[in-house]
Design a protein around this motif. Structure first.
Motif, PDB file in Angstrom:
ATOM      1  N   PRO A   1      68.658 -10.386   1.979  1.00 36.60           N
ATOM      2  CA  PRO A   1      67.911 -11.160   2.976  1.00 36.60           C
ATOM      3  C   PRO A   1      67.584 -12.561   2.495  1.00 36.60           C
ATOM      4  N   LEU A   2      67.376 -12.724   1.195  1.00 35.35           N
ATOM      5  CA  LEU A   2      67.056 -14.045   0.655  1.00 35.35           C
ATOM      6  C   LEU A   2      68.202 -15.011   0.927  1.00 35.35           C
ATOM      7  N   VAL A   3      69.406 -14.576   0.597  1.00 35.80           N
ATOM      8  CA  VAL A   3      70.570 -15.431   0.799  1.00 35.80           C
ATOM      9  C   VAL A   3      70.790 -15.687   2.289  1.00 35.80           C
ATOM     10  N   LEU A   4      70.663 -14.623   3.086  1.00 38.28           N
ATOM     11  CA  LEU A   4      70.841 -14.795   4.532  1.00 38.28           C
ATOM     12  C   LEU A   4      69.818 -15.774   5.090  1.00 38.28           C
ATOM     13  N   ALA A   5      68.583 -15.697   4.569  1.00 37.78           N
ATOM     14  CA  ALA A   5      67.529 -16.595   5.058  1.00 37.78           C
ATOM     15  C   ALA A   5      67.880 -18.033   4.740  1.00 37.78           C
ATOM     16  N   VAL A   6      68.442 -18.265   3.546  1.00 38.05           N
ATOM     17  CA  VAL A   6      68.818 -19.625   3.181  1.00 38.05           C
ATOM     18  C   VAL A   6      69.889 -20.132   4.147  1.00 38.05           C
ATOM     19  N   PHE A   7      70.828 -19.270   4.472  1.00 38.36           N
ATOM     20  CA  PHE A   7      71.866 -19.667   5.431  1.00 38.36           C
ATOM     21  C   PHE A   7      71.262 -19.998   6.782  1.00 38.36           C
TER      22      PHE A   7
END
Lengths: 441, 314
Positions: free
Chosen positions: B105-111
């Motif tokens: 989710p962290l990476v997806l949130a950055v995207f």
């Protein structure tokens, strides 16, 4: 700024929904399936509440309440039935009895759960006064399973005689007459033929429930069952080890397969069986209803026979499962509740209705020969006439079962450990049974 | 406000007694307590008292009409293979969910936070919607999807690759995989929201000045985004640990009851439910509950200590 506000707002909204979702779960688990009542109400009627986990049971009691009101104008009752999911119904009742408030007048308790309610001082009313006069024409072992220290606390719906259901179409293809199968050795031999000629397994075995293992154990001659008569765990007895070894060898030879979905009450299993997946299955008599409801394509193809015996002349059946209806001590109308319960499940009329409405083999033996039980109904349409002849044939061979405080634990162990490890993981049956027996002692 | 109001009123009525009463009613000292009173009451009624009585009950054998003190017997009985299995299952589940549900989710949130991303709101909704599905429905659907038959959805899917059918729910590793898939499907959107909220609080100027200094995207991510997301990450980690250890309904629905073959789906809460509610041994069930509480407390404490949450802000 506005953007951020919208975002915060949407998060808040989303969480409200999550919360709503959570509470939704709880409700869906325990919502009442019906409010019941309505059966012959009149002013001044005494209200009796009834909890069950099976909607059919609720309908049955509502119908019986209407019949009662016709016959007893001076003692009108108003039955308020509620149906809950299986586990919920039992834990809700247990908590209500433990906390001393909130329990209904009447309730259904399934056999494998019953001992939980007998711990400590049972919070249930003794039913000896209504049961004892009937014992001369009653399958007494069906009352003994709900007893503690000489007091009877529950009245059953049925004998639950274990029988075997043969798919005559598949057996016909293999050229086998089910009446020739007398012992489990015959059954194994017939299974080999079926497998060779049709490529289909003879049966399915439950690997996450007790209904394949327990009937074979209970039909063993002698007083011991999964528990000994004195209530001790009997799992490591040589006879029981033999039963599990027999099942394992059926699986290894391909004569039996693990039930799709692991149990005989799984959607996957119904589909598999309905398409003619296996040639037979042994289950108690009350399983008839599942055939009618979930396996409609097998109509006219199923023959009900007594189970094979372990040796020629040995018992061919056992009373399996069951649900005891109880009167709670919290009830304000204990006497009336008892009278009504006896009317619904102990009387001749009640026992005839148990068969007519639910297809149960009623516990009163004197009704088995009555003409009412020979009338056509949805069960005879499906299985053909003479369902009761099977029962009268094995009448004296129905082995009782021992139920004690350890019973729920033993069933837990069977359902989660014993059959799965021996039949799916192929562990040594003796080793598994001894290990579990040691744990439970 | 309050004071001027009371003064105005007392001057109107003029009576001394009235003034006194008003002082109590409008007392600034009392007001905050009155405002938090509803919370205090519900906290005591629905939290403090149950915890207290659970602690007491964990030292008792509780049957209807027959309650006896048994000392530490309940805790001694916990020393059994079934309970260990439950602890093991819950721990594996928690660790695996942490490994998936924090980084992804962290990476997806950055995207999703990136300016270059298109259709942001659409993706935000899509990842979040699973959290709104009732776990009861979800569990039943997954049970059927991961059935052991050839005709079950997942078996048909792996059949496309020429693989044999698998009885997914019958072995420990595949059933854990199914539980993990459910958790990921359900919670990824929620955790993503937390991270997104954290990301939007990071001032843009930091990134701009980093760009002026010639920082790459990776450097910006590791030097600006990660450290500034630390408080949110710790929060997500804490609730995820608790969530993992308290998992019950997922496995209950997946196995259509609290019984799974060889107890591969048994969790600590499942064991509590089995002993306390299904078997009616409320005393023993309480002991399981208290043990779970202590376990999660200890783990959370260690984790917070590890991240330096008890230190003063530098």
């Amino acid at each position: 700024m506005r953007k951020r506000f919208t975002f915060v707002l949407s998060v808040v909204l989303a969480f409200t929904l999550v919360m709503a979702g959570c509470s939704g779960n709880n409700n869906s688990g325990s919502s009442e399936a019906g409010n019941g009542g309505g059966a012959g109400e009149s002013a001044g009627a005494t209200e009796l509440s009834f909890w069950t986990f099976n909607e059919l049971h609720q309908k049955y009691f509502e119908d019986m309440a209407a019949r009662w009101n016709e016959k007893n104008p001076d003692k009108q009752i108003k039955l308020k039935g509620s149906t809950f999911p299986f586990e919920d119904s039992h834990s809700k009742l247990l908590v209500a009895l433990q906390s001393g408030t909130g329990a209904p007048d009447l309730a259904d308790i399934e056999l494998s759960k019953f001992p939980n309610y007998l711990k400590g001082k049972p919070q249930l009313a003794s039913l000896n006064d209504v049961l004892e006069p009937e014992f001369s024409h009653y399958v007494k072992s069906r009352a003994d399973i709900y007893a503690k220290e000489g007091q009877y606390y529950g009245i059953d719906y049925h004998v639950g005689a274990s029988v075997i259901y043969y798919n005559t179409e598949i057996l016909g293809q293999a050229g086998i007459n089910p009446d020739d199968i007398k012992t489990w050795a015959d059954y194994e031999a017939a299974g080999k033929t079926v497998l060779e000629k049709t490529g289909k397994p003879m049966t399915t075995l439950e690997v996450a429930d007790q209904w394949s293992f327990w009937p074979q154990v209970a039909q063993l001659e002698g007083p011991d069952d999964l528990l000994k008569v004195n209530g001790e765990v009997n799992l490591d007895s040589p006879d029981i080890i033999k039963v599990l070894e027999y099942q394992q060898s059926l699986i290894k030879q391909g004569i039996a397969v693990a039930a799709p979905g692991n149990i005989h009450h799984a959607e996957e299993y119904y589909g598999f069986m309905n398409q003619g997946g296996a040639a037979s299955v042994w289950m108690p008599m009350w399983y008839m209803g599942r055939f009618i409801e979930y396996m409609p394509d097998l109509k006219g193809k199923i023959a009900i026979k007594p189970m094979p015996a372990w040796s020629e002349g040995a018992p061919r059946s056992a009373g399996m499962g069951g649900t005891g209806t109880v009167v709670t001590l919290q009830s304000k109308h204990q006497e009336l509740a008892k009278e009504f319960l006896a009317f619904a499940k102990l009387s001749v009329d009640g026992n005839i209705q148990l068969w007519k409405q639910m297809g149960f083999d009623p516990p009163r033996t004197d009704v088995w020969d009555m003409p009412e039980l020979k009338e056509a109904n949805k069960f005879t349409d499906y299985f053909g006439d003479g369902i009761f002849n099977v029962l009268t044939e094995v009448k004296d061979e129905i082995e009782g079962v021992n139920i004690g405080e350890k019973t729920p634990e033993v069933f837990d162990a069977i359902d989660t450990q014993i059959v799965f490890r021996a039949l799916v993981n192929n562990e040594d049956p003796a080793a598994v049974l001894k290990e579990i027996a040691a744990q439970l002692k | 406000m309050v004071r001027s109001g009371s003064r105005a009123e007392s001057s109107l009525t003029g009576g001394k007694q009235v003034t006194k009463r008003n002082n109590i009613l409008y007392s600034q000292k009392l007001a905050p307590y009155i405002f938090v009173l509803p919370f205090i009451i519900s906290f005591c009624l629905f939290f403090a008292y149950p915890v207290y009585s659970t602690v007491i009950m964990s030292f008792q054998e509780v049957f209807p009409g027959q309650v006896t003190f048994v000392g530490l017997d309940n805790y001694k009985e916990l020393w059994n293979p079934t309970f260990f299995k439950a602890v093991k299952n819950s721990t594996i589940y928690t660790v695996l969910t942490l490994l998936v549900l924090i980084p992804v989710p962290l990476v997806l949130a950055v995207f999703l936070n990136s300016k270059k991303m298109k259709a942001k709101n659409f993706f935000r909704s899509v990842t979040f919607i699973p959290a709104l599905i009732s776990i009861v429905v979800l569990g039943i659907i997954f049970r059927l999807m991961f059935g052991g038959q050839e005709t079950a959805l997942m078996n048909q899917f792996i059949g496309l690759f020429g693989l044999e059918k698998i009885a997914w729910l019958n072995s420990a590793s595949t059933s854990m995989l199914v539980l993990l898939v459910i958790a990921t499907f359900r919670w990824i959107g929620v955790n993503l929201l937390y991270f997104l909220a954290g990301l939007q609080n990071i001032p843009h100027s930091l990134y701009e000045s980093a760009e002026i200094d010639g920082a790459s995207t990776w450097v910006k991510f590791t030097r600006i985004t990660m450290p500034l997301l630390k408080p949110i990450s710790i929060y997500v980690l804490t609730i995820s640990i608790y969530g993992g250890y308290s998992m019950f309904v997922e496995s209950y629905m997946l196995y259509a009851g609290n019984k799974s073959p060889n107890d591969i789906g048994l969790t600590i809460v499942g064991y509590l439910y089995r002993t306390g509610l299904e078997k009616g041994e409320l005393g023993f069930g309480s002991a399981v509950g208290i043990t779970l509480l202590l376990l999660t407390l200890a783990i959370t404490f260690i984790q917070l200590k590890f991240f330096g949450m008890f230190k003063r802000e530098e």
